[in-house]
Enzyme design. Sequence first.
Site, PDB file in Angstrom:
ATOM      1  N   GLY A   1     -10.067   3.526  38.101  1.00  0.00           N
ATOM      2  CA  GLY A   1     -11.148   2.714  38.657  1.00  0.00           C
ATOM      3  C   GLY A   1     -11.991   2.058  37.577  1.00  0.00           C
ATOM      4  N   CYS A   2     -12.241   2.801  36.525  1.00  0.00           N
ATOM      5  CA  CYS A   2     -13.070   2.285  35.432  1.00  0.00           C
ATOM      6  C   CYS A   2     -12.378   1.132  34.724  1.00  0.00           C
ATOM      7  CB  CYS A   2     -13.391   3.400  34.436  1.00  0.00           C
ATOM      8  SG  CYS A   2     -14.306   4.745  35.213  1.00  0.00           S
ATOM      9  N   THR A   3     -11.062   1.235  34.620  1.00  0.00           N
ATOM     10  CA  THR A   3     -10.287   0.176  33.984  1.00  0.00           C
ATOM     11  C   THR A   3     -10.344  -1.100  34.830  1.00  0.00           C
ATOM     12  OG1 THR A   3      -8.862   1.794  32.906  1.00  0.00           O
ATOM     13  CG2 THR A   3      -8.001  -0.449  33.104  1.00  0.00           C
TER      14      THR A   3
ATOM     15  N   ALA B   1     -13.920  -2.491  34.380  1.00  0.00           N
ATOM     16  CA  ALA B   1     -14.134  -3.029  33.031  1.00  0.00           C
ATOM     17  C   ALA B   1     -13.354  -4.326  32.827  1.00  0.00           C
ATOM     18  CB  ALA B   1     -13.727  -1.987  31.986  1.00  0.00           C
TER      19      ALA B   1
END
Length: 158
Positions: A42-44, A47
């Site tokens: 999710g963070c990827t 970002a």
Amino acid sequence: MELHHKVADFTLQTDEDKTVSLSHYSGKPVILFFYPRADTPGCTIEACGFRDQFEKLQKAGAVVLGISRDTPKAQAKFKAKYNLPYTLLADVDERVCNQFGVLKEKNMYGKKVMGIERTTFVIGPDQTLLHIFPKVTPEGHAEQVLALIEDWNKAHKK
């Protein structure tokens, strides 16, 4: 953290192991996005969304800062792997996470753990809090933030 109130200054290490403070960016809107962990799915997505909208966000005058509890070294690896064009901040001791109230109890594989709830704060050029995006969905989030910044710019044309 209340809207239209001043955000207290803070200082953290960047992915380049330099020290930076929120006040360094006064005069520009700052997009401060908190994410749970560098290089997780999710963070990827989130970002990379900010990476893909970065030029438009820059044109709108905004500064993008990603922040998590990862070390400067982990942030640097994440930044390099996905060619992220903005600064990542390392809040290893959770001081800024606590300041913004983003640490929440989460359920990880049946265990209760404290973790960062994906939240984005948009801070005005005068360091007042303009908007909070709580419980962010990574997909399409950067576009939401861009729309907010563009609308804010239109409303505050000099």
